[in-house]
Design a protein around this motif. Structure first.
Motif, PDB file in Angstrom:
ATOM      1  N   GLY A  81      41.432  72.692   1.785  1.00  0.00           N
ATOM      2  CA  GLY A  81      41.372  72.558   3.234  1.00  0.00           C
ATOM      3  C   GLY A  81      42.227  71.419   3.753  1.00  0.00           C
ATOM      4  N   LYS A  82      42.460  70.422   2.919  1.00  0.00           N
ATOM      5  CA  LYS A  82      43.311  69.284   3.287  1.00  0.00           C
ATOM      6  C   LYS A  82      44.742  69.475   2.773  1.00  0.00           C
ATOM      7  CE  LYS A  82      40.312  66.748   5.426  1.00  0.00           C
ATOM      8  NZ  LYS A  82      40.481  66.339   6.798  1.00  0.00           N
ATOM      9  N   VAL A  89      49.339  67.870  -8.057  1.00  0.00           N
ATOM     10  CA  VAL A  89      48.888  66.496  -8.288  1.00  0.00           C
ATOM     11  C   VAL A  89      48.850  66.207  -9.785  1.00  0.00           C
ATOM     12  CG1 VAL A  89      46.925  64.922  -8.073  1.00  0.00           C
ATOM     13  CG2 VAL A  89      47.602  66.351  -6.131  1.00  0.00           C
ATOM     14  N   LEU A  90      48.338  67.149 -10.566  1.00  0.00           N
ATOM     15  CA  LEU A  90      48.280  66.972 -12.020  1.00  0.00           C
ATOM     16  C   LEU A  90      49.678  66.900 -12.618  1.00  0.00           C
ATOM     17  CD1 LEU A  90      45.301  69.322 -12.917  1.00  0.00           C
ATOM     18  CD2 LEU A  90      45.286  66.839 -12.621  1.00  0.00           C
ATOM     19  N   ALA A  91      50.612  67.684 -12.080  1.00  0.00           N
ATOM     20  CA  ALA A  91      51.995  67.629 -12.557  1.00  0.00           C
ATOM     21  C   ALA A  91      52.587  66.248 -12.292  1.00  0.00           C
ATOM     22  CB  ALA A  91      52.830  68.722 -11.891  1.00  0.00           C
ATOM     23  N   GLY A  99      48.561  55.032 -10.130  1.00  0.00           N
ATOM     24  CA  GLY A  99      47.804  54.624  -8.957  1.00  0.00           C
ATOM     25  C   GLY A  99      47.107  55.797  -8.292  1.00  0.00           C
ATOM     26  N   ARG A 100      46.768  55.613  -7.011  1.00  0.00           N
ATOM     27  CA  ARG A 100      46.068  56.658  -6.259  1.00  0.00           C
ATOM     28  C   ARG A 100      47.033  57.770  -5.890  1.00  0.00           C
ATOM     29  NH1 ARG A 100      41.604  53.834  -2.337  1.00  0.00           N
ATOM     30  NH2 ARG A 100      40.557  52.776  -4.052  1.00  0.00           N
ATOM     31  N   LEU A 101      46.694  58.968  -6.322  1.00  0.00           N
ATOM     32  CA  LEU A 101      47.524  60.127  -6.010  1.00  0.00           C
ATOM     33  C   LEU A 101      46.961  60.878  -4.811  1.00  0.00           C
ATOM     34  CD1 LEU A 101      48.204  61.492  -9.600  1.00  0.00           C
ATOM     35  CD2 LEU A 101      49.536  59.858  -8.278  1.00  0.00           C
ATOM     36  N   VAL A 102      45.638  60.939  -4.706  1.00  0.00           N
ATOM     37  CA  VAL A 102      44.991  61.650  -3.604  1.00  0.00           C
ATOM     38  C   VAL A 102      43.714  60.905  -3.239  1.00  0.00           C
ATOM     39  CG1 VAL A 102      43.813  63.775  -2.900  1.00  0.00           C
ATOM     40  CG2 VAL A 102      45.827  63.912  -4.363  1.00  0.00           C
ATOM     41  N   GLU A 103      43.508  60.738  -1.946  1.00  0.00           N
ATOM     42  CA  GLU A 103      42.219  60.252  -1.462  1.00  0.00           C
ATOM     43  C   GLU A 103      41.909  61.038  -0.194  1.00  0.00           C
ATOM     44  OE1 GLU A 103      39.588  56.278  -0.766  1.00  0.00           O
ATOM     45  OE2 GLU A 103      41.756  56.064  -0.832  1.00  0.00           O
ATOM     46  N   VAL A 104      40.794  61.752  -0.248  1.00  0.00           N
ATOM     47  CA  VAL A 104      40.405  62.621   0.869  1.00  0.00           C
ATOM     48  C   VAL A 104      39.010  62.221   1.335  1.00  0.00           C
ATOM     49  CG1 VAL A 104      39.838  64.987   1.542  1.00  0.00           C
ATOM     50  CG2 VAL A 104      41.776  64.563   0.020  1.00  0.00           C
ATOM     51  N   GLN A 105      38.891  62.041   2.634  1.00  0.00           N
ATOM     52  CA  GLN A 105      37.588  61.863   3.247  1.00  0.00           C
ATOM     53  C   GLN A 105      37.461  62.962   4.288  1.00  0.00           C
ATOM     54  OE1 GLN A 105      36.340  57.995   4.358  1.00  0.00           O
ATOM     55  NE2 GLN A 105      37.127  57.068   2.501  1.00  0.00           N
ATOM     56  N   ALA A 106      36.415  63.743   4.152  1.00  0.00           N
ATOM     57  CA  ALA A 106      36.245  64.888   5.044  1.00  0.00           C
ATOM     58  C   ALA A 106      34.772  65.019   5.405  1.00  0.00           C
ATOM     59  CB  ALA A 106      36.748  66.160   4.370  1.00  0.00           C
ATOM     60  N   VAL A 114      32.319  64.012   2.599  1.00  0.00           N
ATOM     61  CA  VAL A 114      32.837  64.281   1.257  1.00  0.00           C
ATOM     62  C   VAL A 114      33.944  63.263   1.006  1.00  0.00           C
ATOM     63  CG1 VAL A 114      34.022  65.945  -0.227  1.00  0.00           C
ATOM     64  CG2 VAL A 114      32.375  66.751   1.467  1.00  0.00           C
ATOM     65  N   HIS A 115      33.907  62.613  -0.133  1.00  0.00           N
ATOM     66  CA  HIS A 115      34.969  61.683  -0.510  1.00  0.00           C
ATOM     67  C   HIS A 115      35.477  62.069  -1.894  1.00  0.00           C
ATOM     68  CE1 HIS A 115      36.517  57.697  -2.051  1.00  0.00           C
ATOM     69  NE2 HIS A 115      37.270  57.959  -1.004  1.00  0.00           N
ATOM     70  N   ILE A 116      36.813  62.252  -2.009  1.00  0.00           N
ATOM     71  CA  ILE A 116      37.425  62.642  -3.274  1.00  0.00           C
ATOM     72  C   ILE A 116      38.581  61.672  -3.547  1.00  0.00           C
ATOM     73  CG2 ILE A 116      38.639  64.448  -4.564  1.00  0.00           C
ATOM     74  CD1 ILE A 116      37.330  66.464  -2.597  1.00  0.00           C
ATOM     75  N   LEU A 117      38.606  61.117  -4.750  1.00  0.00           N
ATOM     76  CA  LEU A 117      39.668  60.206  -5.147  1.00  0.00           C
ATOM     77  C   LEU A 117      40.226  60.670  -6.494  1.00  0.00           C
ATOM     78  CD1 LEU A 117      41.250  57.505  -4.891  1.00  0.00           C
ATOM     79  CD2 LEU A 117      39.346  56.440  -6.108  1.00  0.00           C
ATOM     80  N   VAL A 118      41.552  60.799  -6.567  1.00  0.00           N
ATOM     81  CA  VAL A 118      42.235  61.143  -7.811  1.00  0.00           C
ATOM     82  C   VAL A 118      43.261  60.048  -8.057  1.00  0.00           C
ATOM     83  CG1 VAL A 118      43.653  62.814  -9.053  1.00  0.00           C
ATOM     84  CG2 VAL A 118      41.970  63.609  -7.370  1.00  0.00           C
ATOM     85  N   GLU A 119      43.170  59.394  -9.219  1.00  0.00           N
ATOM     86  CA  GLU A 119      44.119  58.328  -9.529  1.00  0.00           C
ATOM     87  C   GLU A 119      44.459  58.328 -11.015  1.00  0.00           C
ATOM     88  OE1 GLU A 119      42.496  54.503  -8.575  1.00  0.00           O
ATOM     89  OE2 GLU A 119      40.664  54.852  -9.689  1.00  0.00           O
ATOM     90  N   VAL A 120      45.589  57.705 -11.325  1.00  0.00           N
ATOM     91  CA  VAL A 120      46.015  57.556 -12.712  1.00  0.00           C
ATOM     92  C   VAL A 120      45.996  56.070 -13.032  1.00  0.00           C
ATOM     93  CG1 VAL A 120      47.871  57.877 -14.380  1.00  0.00           C
ATOM     94  CG2 VAL A 120      47.469  59.595 -12.619  1.00  0.00           C
TER      95      VAL A 120
END
Length: 121
Positions: A81-82, A89-91, A99-106, A114-120
């Motif tokens: 949805g965002k 993102v995985l690629a 670092g932070r690749l995705v941060e979603v607050q919805a 909903v809070h989602i954080l994807v980081e390396v």
């Protein structure tokens, strides 16, 4: 490629652990430069039917393709949805992004924030 998929499926089914899978994947790659040993971290905080959902996934980048198996459908739907393509993102992560690749607050209409954080790391 098929061998790697089989190893990932074995992890998903609980037949082998993460460490054993890493050893098998490294053996398949043979000698030569090894891929980044980074760690993919995903945090999801949400509610499902009024119950809090808190997910923390830490995967070696070599096993990043397993991420979709750990994420609840609500989190995947929020990312879509965002306009976040999880495979892209995985690629990026496998290509060396840090670092932070995705941060979603919805806001889910039924369950709230909903809070989602994807980081390396």
């Amino acid at each position: 490629m098929e061998e790697k998929r089989k190893i990932l499926e074995m992890v998903r089914a609980g037949e082998i652990g993460v460490e054993e899978a890493l050893e098998l994947l490294q053996a398949l790659e043979g000698p030569g430069p090894r891929p980044s040993e980074g760690l993919l971290r995903v945090h999801v905080d949400a509610r499902d039917g009024g119950k809090p959902v808190r997910i923390r996934v830490n995967l070696p980048l070599a096993l990043a393709d397993l991420l979709e198996a750990f994420l609840p459908e609500e989190a995947k739907a929020t990312l879509r949805g965002k306009q976040v393509n999880l495979r892209e993102v995985l690629a990026l992560a496998r290509e060396g992004a840090k670092g932070r690749l995705v941060e979603v607050q919805a806001e889910d209409p039924e369950d709230g924030p909903v809070h989602i954080l994807v980081e390396v790391a």
